[in-house]
Design a protein around this motif. Structure first.
Motif, mmCIF file in Angstrom:
data_model
loop_
_atom_site.group_PDB
_atom_site.id
_atom_site.type_symbol
_atom_site.label_atom_id
_atom_site.label_comp_id
_atom_site.label_asym_id
_atom_site.label_seq_id
_atom_site.Cartn_x
_atom_site.Cartn_y
_atom_site.Cartn_z
ATOM 1 N N VAL A 19 -32.149 -12.160 -10.083
ATOM 2 C CA VAL A 19 -32.448 -12.357 -10.814
ATOM 3 C C VAL A 19 -33.966 -12.279 -10.299
ATOM 4 O O VAL A 19 -34.866 -13.164 -9.449
ATOM 5 N N ASN A 20 -35.417 -11.513 -11.230
ATOM 6 C CA ASN A 20 -36.912 -11.809 -11.377
ATOM 7 C C ASN A 20 -37.620 -12.066 -12.408
ATOM 8 O O ASN A 20 -36.596 -12.641 -13.028
ATOM 9 N N ARG A 21 -38.827 -12.164 -12.495
ATOM 10 C CA ARG A 21 -39.325 -12.339 -14.233
ATOM 11 C C ARG A 21 -38.624 -11.494 -14.912
ATOM 12 O O ARG A 21 -38.391 -11.991 -16.069
ATOM 13 N N PHE A 22 -38.843 -10.565 -14.601
ATOM 14 C CA PHE A 22 -38.126 -9.309 -15.676
ATOM 15 C C PHE A 22 -37.102 -9.287 -16.136
ATOM 16 O O PHE A 22 -37.006 -9.420 -17.306
ATOM 17 N N ILE A 23 -35.717 -9.652 -15.621
ATOM 18 C CA ILE A 23 -34.417 -10.120 -15.763
ATOM 19 C C ILE A 23 -34.712 -11.508 -16.736
ATOM 20 O O ILE A 23 -34.117 -11.885 -17.892
ATOM 21 N N ARG A 24 -35.891 -12.556 -16.251
ATOM 22 C CA ARG A 24 -35.622 -13.722 -16.926
ATOM 23 C C ARG A 24 -36.043 -14.111 -17.827
ATOM 24 O O ARG A 24 -35.777 -14.272 -19.311
ATOM 25 N N ASP A 25 -37.233 -12.907 -18.542
ATOM 26 C CA ASP A 25 -38.213 -13.037 -19.936
ATOM 27 C C ASP A 25 -36.952 -11.796 -21.142
ATOM 28 O O ASP A 25 -36.981 -12.353 -21.396
ATOM 29 N N HIS A 26 -36.569 -11.093 -20.162
ATOM 30 C CA HIS A 26 -36.448 -9.705 -21.292
ATOM 31 C C HIS A 26 -34.865 -9.404 -21.020
ATOM 32 O O HIS A 26 -34.058 -9.508 -22.433
ATOM 33 N N GLY A 27 -34.405 -10.174 -20.288
ATOM 34 C CA GLY A 27 -32.263 -9.743 -20.308
ATOM 35 C C GLY A 27 -32.079 -10.563 -21.623
ATOM 36 O O GLY A 27 -30.875 -9.723 -22.152
ATOM 37 N N PRO A 28 -32.384 -12.563 -22.013
ATOM 38 C CA PRO A 28 -31.693 -12.500 -23.172
ATOM 39 C C PRO A 28 -31.176 -11.687 -24.581
ATOM 40 O O PRO A 28 -30.863 -11.823 -25.221
ATOM 41 N N TYR A 29 -32.575 -10.972 -24.892
ATOM 42 C CA TYR A 29 -32.187 -10.394 -25.844
ATOM 43 C C TYR A 29 -32.607 -9.220 -25.872
ATOM 44 O O TYR A 29 -32.333 -8.241 -26.860
ATOM 45 N N ALA A 30 -32.078 -8.637 -24.789
ATOM 46 C CA ALA A 30 -31.550 -6.880 -24.363
ATOM 47 C C ALA A 30 -30.694 -6.071 -25.025
ATOM 48 O O ALA A 30 -30.260 -7.095 -25.242
ATOM 49 N N ARG A 68 -30.635 -14.873 -6.277
ATOM 50 C CA ARG A 68 -28.930 -14.937 -6.857
ATOM 51 C C ARG A 68 -29.380 -13.821 -7.417
ATOM 52 O O ARG A 68 -30.179 -13.278 -7.849
ATOM 53 N N THR A 69 -28.004 -13.367 -8.557
ATOM 54 C CA THR A 69 -27.947 -11.744 -8.767
ATOM 55 C C THR A 69 -27.534 -11.777 -10.089
ATOM 56 O O THR A 69 -26.619 -13.184 -10.075
ATOM 57 N N GLU A 70 -27.617 -11.079 -11.099
ATOM 58 C CA GLU A 70 -27.709 -11.180 -12.482
ATOM 59 C C GLU A 70 -26.848 -10.174 -13.036
ATOM 60 O O GLU A 70 -27.548 -9.190 -12.846
ATOM 61 N N LEU A 71 -25.966 -10.401 -13.872
ATOM 62 C CA LEU A 71 -25.214 -8.927 -14.625
ATOM 63 C C LEU A 71 -26.696 -9.062 -15.865
ATOM 64 O O LEU A 71 -27.058 -9.725 -16.575
ATOM 65 N N THR A 72 -26.983 -7.556 -15.822
ATOM 66 C CA THR A 72 -28.680 -7.853 -17.456
ATOM 67 C C THR A 72 -28.287 -6.683 -17.651
ATOM 68 O O THR A 72 -28.169 -5.576 -17.137
ATOM 69 N N ARG A 73 -28.518 -6.291 -19.023
ATOM 70 C CA ARG A 73 -29.659 -5.098 -19.785
ATOM 71 C C ARG A 73 -30.593 -5.111 -19.518
ATOM 72 O O ARG A 73 -30.589 -3.993 -20.337
ATOM 73 N N ALA A 74 -31.457 -5.788 -18.945
ATOM 74 C CA ALA A 74 -32.860 -5.599 -19.600
ATOM 75 C C ALA A 74 -33.954 -4.472 -18.681
ATOM 76 O O ALA A 74 -34.270 -3.916 -19.866
ATOM 77 N N PHE A 75 -33.173 -3.785 -18.275
ATOM 78 C CA PHE A 75 -33.427 -2.356 -17.413
ATOM 79 C C PHE A 75 -33.350 -1.430 -18.565
ATOM 80 O O PHE A 75 -34.088 -0.641 -18.600
#
Ligand SMILES: Cc1cc2nc3c(=O)[nH]c(=O)nc-3n(C[C@H](O)[C@H](O)[C@H](O)COP(=O)(O)O)c2cc1C
Length: 190
Positions: A108-119, A92-99
């Motif tokens: 959704v990959n490791r980068f989004i899971r690890d850094h999305g929540p606090y980006a 699946r996809t997710e809206l993220t500010r991680a990058f």
């Protein structure tokens, strides 16, 4: 909200990231249609001609497709990015500010899971900060560390040459229009 990649705005209030804060495409087209008369180009999650017919029926002048063309041989997207579109590993996809610090939709990959929540909402500083990491991941062949931009319809991706893709979409659009008794579609596919 369905669209792959960065959203058009520069929303800086994380409260705006709440799932209910972003409109779906059909609601958005109908709302804009009743507000302004200029031509609307609808984008977000469109992968089939039948979906283009739906946005034309809702009042758009055209549909625009991004993710659908990402897997075309003419696309310059990284091969790992292309392969991930229909890989069940990336469900699946997710809206993220991680990058980058700005809301963008990706698989959704490791980068989004690890850094999305606090980006933090700091664009473009976060983009520059993560750039080296993303490049290193691509070099290592690790899609879990790359920005795999994709719209919500990514699983419907078809690996067709771009011209064939446009032809296929046009046939599907026409068939959907006939099925529902719509007038000859004016849709443009980009
Ligand atoms: C890989 C990728 C890169 C994108 N890059 C940009 C960009 O640089 N600037 C931009 O305004 N939109 C960008 N977009 C968004 C597209 O212009 C378009 O709005 C979106 O792809 C439509 O949704 P769809 O992908 O579900 O078809 C990108 C989309 C994707 C999938």
């Amino acid at each position: 909200m369905e669209a792959g990649g960065h959203q058009g705005g520069f929303r800086n209030d994380p409260a705006d990231d709440a799932p209910g804060a972003v409109l779906g495409l059909l609601s958005l087209v109908a709302l804009v249609r009743e507000t302004v008369q200029i031509p609307i180009i609808a984008a977000g999650g469109l992968m089939r001609g039948s979906q283009i017919a739906a946005v034309l029926a809702a009042g758009a002048a055209a549909g625009q497709l991004g993710t659908a063309f990402l897997v075309c041989p003419e696309s310059g997207a990284n091969g790992l990015h292309k392969a991930a579109m229909t890989d069940p590993l990336f469900g699946r996809t997710e809206l993220t500010r991680a990058f980058s610090g700005r809301p963008a939709r990706g698989l959704v990959n490791r980068f989004i899971r690890d850094h999305g929540p606090y980006a933090p909402a700091v664009y473009p500083q976060l983009h520059h900060l993560t750039s080296g990491l993303r490049k290193a991941a691509a070099k290592e062949g690790d899609p879990q560390g790359m920005a795999l931009w994709a719209g919500q319809g990514h699983r419907l991706a078809r690996e067709l040459p771009a011209a064939r893709m446009v032809e296929t979409l046009a046939v599907e659009l026409s068939a959907a229009g006939s099925a529902y008794g719509l007038q000859a579609p004016r849709g443009v596919v980009s």
